[in-house]
Design an enzyme around this catalytic site. Structure first.
Site, PDB file in Angstrom:
ATOM      1  CD  GLU A   1      16.488  27.427  29.148  1.00  0.00           C
ATOM      2  OE1 GLU A   1      17.386  28.168  28.693  1.00  0.00           O
ATOM      3  OE2 GLU A   1      15.332  27.812  29.390  1.00  0.00           O
TER       4      GLU A   1
ATOM      5  CD1 TRP B   1       4.218  33.625  11.206  1.00  0.00           C
ATOM      6  CD2 TRP B   1       5.917  32.297  11.784  1.00  0.00           C
ATOM      7  NE1 TRP B   1       3.736  32.697  12.088  1.00  0.00           N
ATOM      8  CE2 TRP B   1       4.749  31.866  12.452  1.00  0.00           C
ATOM      9  CE3 TRP B   1       7.112  31.614  12.001  1.00  0.00           C
ATOM     10  CZ2 TRP B   1       4.759  30.784  13.323  1.00  0.00           C
ATOM     11  CZ3 TRP B   1       7.122  30.543  12.854  1.00  0.00           C
ATOM     12  CH2 TRP B   1       5.942  30.125  13.511  1.00  0.00           C
TER      13      TRP B   1
ATOM     14  CB  THR C   1      15.599  31.246  32.043  1.00  0.00           C
ATOM     15  OG1 THR C   1      14.322  31.183  32.701  1.00  0.00           O
ATOM     16  CG2 THR C   1      16.046  29.848  31.701  1.00  0.00           C
TER      17      THR C   1
ATOM     18  CE  LYS D   1       2.656  34.424  15.808  1.00  0.00           C
ATOM     19  NZ  LYS D   1       3.154  35.275  16.889  1.00  0.00           N
TER      20      LYS D   1
HETATM   21  P1  ADP Z   1      17.465  35.283  28.252  1.00  0.00           P
HETATM   22  O1  ADP Z   1      17.614  35.823  26.867  1.00  0.00           O
HETATM   23  O2  ADP Z   1      16.046  34.978  28.567  1.00  0.00           O
HETATM   24  O3  ADP Z   1      18.198  36.052  29.250  1.00  0.00           O
HETATM   25  P2  ADP Z   1      19.295  33.199  27.589  1.00  0.00           P
HETATM   26  O4  ADP Z   1      20.522  33.972  27.741  1.00  0.00           O
HETATM   27  O5  ADP Z   1      19.297  31.796  28.003  1.00  0.00           O
HETATM   28  O6  ADP Z   1      18.135  33.871  28.348  1.00  0.00           O
HETATM   29  O7  ADP Z   1      18.826  33.386  26.099  1.00  0.00           O
HETATM   30  C1  ADP Z   1      18.643  32.358  25.190  1.00  0.00           C
HETATM   31  C2  ADP Z   1      18.013  32.887  23.941  1.00  0.00           C
HETATM   32  O8  ADP Z   1      18.793  33.942  23.377  1.00  0.00           O
HETATM   33  C3  ADP Z   1      17.900  31.876  22.843  1.00  0.00           C
HETATM   34  O9  ADP Z   1      16.761  31.078  23.017  1.00  0.00           O
HETATM   35  C4  ADP Z   1      17.810  32.748  21.603  1.00  0.00           C
HETATM   36  O10 ADP Z   1      16.498  33.174  21.347  1.00  0.00           O
HETATM   37  C5  ADP Z   1      18.645  33.928  21.966  1.00  0.00           C
HETATM   38  N1  ADP Z   1      19.978  33.807  21.350  1.00  0.00           N
HETATM   39  C6  ADP Z   1      21.101  33.321  21.889  1.00  0.00           C
HETATM   40  N2  ADP Z   1      22.124  33.378  21.027  1.00  0.00           N
HETATM   41  C7  ADP Z   1      21.637  33.921  19.891  1.00  0.00           C
HETATM   42  C8  ADP Z   1      22.189  34.230  18.611  1.00  0.00           C
HETATM   43  N3  ADP Z   1      23.466  34.024  18.332  1.00  0.00           N
HETATM   44  N4  ADP Z   1      21.360  34.762  17.687  1.00  0.00           N
HETATM   45  C9  ADP Z   1      20.054  34.997  17.953  1.00  0.00           C
HETATM   46  N5  ADP Z   1      19.489  34.724  19.136  1.00  0.00           N
HETATM   47  C10 ADP Z   1      20.254  34.192  20.091  1.00  0.00           C
END
Ligand code: ADP
Length: 549
Positions: free
Chosen positions: A330, A446, A185, A441
């Site tokens: 994940e 929120w 990640t 917050k």
């Molecule tokens: P990173 O963003 O840390 O590079 P990831 O690609 O695994 O790692 O990102 C996952 C995160 O991206 C999710 O936990 C969520 O917060 C956000 N995310 C993914 N898809 C969406 C979506 N369609 N809308 C909003 N947030 C999203």
């Protein structure tokens, strides 16, 4: 009594064998790092993957060894996906846009034996080799004519490595729970965390992607992954295309609007997937140059929330359907998809759109629930929000060698805690309110930064928007809206705030608007909130004085 069906192992190598046998004619087109467009077929790809597998054997690569890739979306990277995993080794894709110390941490933590890299990344790796003592050699993904002078120890040329090898190779058969690939990640907080996919999890995820209510995948599709292969396996597309025999188009290192459009047009792409930032650049380009999409029927958008304005642009202006999905490294990565259920399908357009900008609904294979602070399951009423927890055969069960995260991010009964704050409704549609660390917050309540951003980009002069919480003496935090406006547009703070009136709750109204040239982005193309908070760390809201603080 046991079932009496075959225990045939689900292996990644079967996907490419299937593709070459049944769709061997199908094309794979790549924009190369060297420049020209490269074309070949699934049948050609399989032969070269087998040569690679023989080469790996000669290099002494064993079952379970980690081999790193630093590469763009292209045919040689595709060969690594299958050649490495098919041999029983682990294809460890690394995001080259991460900070140098994160890259060093990742390569050492995964204990990568060899590194395969595109020409682009030779200088990057040269600057890091001192800190990568366990890497035995570097294979540059090019031919002899393009190999540069390099200080990389034990450097080899990919084409030279595979050239002498035989096209015959019997893929080994092993337990389907064996690791196939690995991805860290991006670690917006703390060190990156390693997710290790298995052959089984990869194939189950692929079955789901190609079946039923998901992307438009078939042998008639032409698929362009505009999401990098180092970002959660390009959302599984390099596997899905093999299952159905779709034509595959790789954009290489060029993600700007003009380059992506050119390939969409010349290769008659029907489906492309990427994060909103990529589509924002593409839409800007298409509008300004007066181009159209003659072949594209669907875009898959995820990674960040899709603003309503983007859905309207694709669907109403360009007749391209938007398919919104949510996922994480994940979750392999697809966890929910925006396919309409029969009830939503019948709704009038405006209501349907409210579902389209949700993050999608439960798919079979991924269980979802939202939990409160004490771990209690919260109602699926579309309003109550809590942390999203997920479970299923393609969801991470534990991180690679990371006791701390393995304690904090999993519940005792085996659910993975995503760190996303979400609601679930009666149909199983999930809406992300915010990432836990980005939510604002204010006065004990929120405010969703995502909702504010999506409302702001609805303004015709706003190209991109980000909302962060700024410390406030009375309310704890209040929202600051940071905006990039379109070239030459005249727009003031009052215009933007006036536009938001009636679209958001009154008390969500940002306390200030700041205009910037550009927003910082993370290594995966999302708005880098952490960086933005750093930039505005000394910012004082005008309302601070008004509240007497
Ligand atoms: P990173 O963003 O840390 O590079 P990831 O690609 O695994 O790692 O990102 C996952 C995160 O991206 C999710 O936990 C969520 O917060 C956000 N995310 C993914 N898809 C969406 C979506 N369609 N809308 C909003 N947030 C999203």
């Amino acid at each position: 009594m046991r079932g009496l069906m075959m225990e045939d192992q689900l292996l990644v190598s079967d996907l490419i064998e299937h593709a070459a046998l049944n769709h061997g004619f199908q094309e794979i087109v790549s924009r190369t790092v060297e420049g020209p467009i490269h074309r070949y077929t699934y049948a050609d790809a399989l032969k070269r993957m087998k040569k690679l597998a023989n080469g790996l054997e000669r290099m002494g690569v064993k079952l379970g060894d980690r081999l790193a890739t630093f590469a763009w979306n292209g045919y040689r990277h595709f060969e690594l996906y299958y050649g490495i995993s098919g041999s029983g080794a682990v294809c460890h894709t690394i995001n080259p846009r991460l900070f140098a110390d994160q890259i060093v941490y990742i390569v050492n933590h995964a204990n990568d034996r060899f590194v395969f890299l595109d020409l682009t990344f030779v200088p990057l790796l040269e600057s890091l080799t001192d800190q990568l003592p366990n890497v035995e050699g570097y294979i540059i993904l090019t031919d002899a004519a393009h190999v540069p002078e390099t200080s990389l120890p034990n450097a080899m040329c990919y084409e030279d490595l595979i050239a002498p090898e035989s096209e015959t190779f019997a893929w080994p058969v092993f337990d389907e729970n064996t690791a196939s690939s690995m991805c860290y990640t991006s670690g917006t907080t703390g060190n990156p965390k390693g997710v290790v996919y298995s052959h089984r999890s990869t194939l189950l995820h692929t079955f789901f992607q190609c079946g039923g209510e998901s992307f438009e995948m078939s042998s008639k599709a032409v698929v362009l992954p505009a999401v990098p292969m180092f970002h959660a396996n390009a959302w599984g597309l390099p596997y899905a295309v093999c299952m159905v025999g779709a034509k595959l188009v790789f954009p290489g290192a060029a993600y700007d609007g003009a380059s992506v459009w050119e390939l969409l047009d010349s290769e008659k792409v029907t489906f492309a997937a990427g994060v909103p930032t990529i589509w924002m650049m593409l839409l800007e380009y298409v509008r300004q140059s007066g181009k159209r999409f003659d072949h594209l029927t669907q875009t898959g958008i995820g990674g960040s929330a899709v603003p309503l304005a983007m859905v309207e642009a694709f669907e109403d202006e360009f007749n391209v359907q938007v398919f919104h999905a949510w996922g994480m490294t994940e979750t392999s990565p697809v966890g929910t998809t925006g396919a309409f259920n029969c009830k939503v399908h019948e709704m009038p357009l405006e209501r349907r759109r409210t579902y389209q900008i949700k993050q999608g609904r439960s798919v079979f294979g991924v269980k979802l629930k939202i939990v409160g602070d004490a771990g209690e399951t919260l109602p699926r009423d579309g309003e109550t929000f809590g942390e999203l927890a997920v479970k299923g055969p393609w969801i991470v069960g534990s991180y690679h060698d990371n006791d701390e995260a393995n304690k904090s991010q999993f519940t005792r009964d085996g659910w993975f805690l995503t760190g996303d704050i979400a609601t679930l409704d009666e149909f199983g549609y999930m809406t992300i309110v915010d990432r836990a660390k980005d939510v604002i917050k204010s006065g004990g309540e929120w405010i969703s930064s995502i909702n504010l951003e999506n409302a702001a980009v609805g303004h015709p002069a706003v190209v991109e928007a980000a909302v962060i919480g700024i410390a406030h003496p009375k309310w704890d935090e209040r929202p600051l809206l940071v905006v990039v406006k379109s070239e030459g547009a005249e727009v003031s703070e009052a215009d933007v705030l006036g536009f938001l009136e009636g679209k958001i709750a009154k008390w969500w109204m940002p306390d200030a608007v700041e205009f910037v040239e550009e927003l910082p982005h993370t290594a995966t193309g999302k708005i880098a909130k952490l960086k933005l908070r750093e930039i505005f760390k000394d910012y004082v809201l005008p309302t601070t004085a008004a509240s007497g603080g």
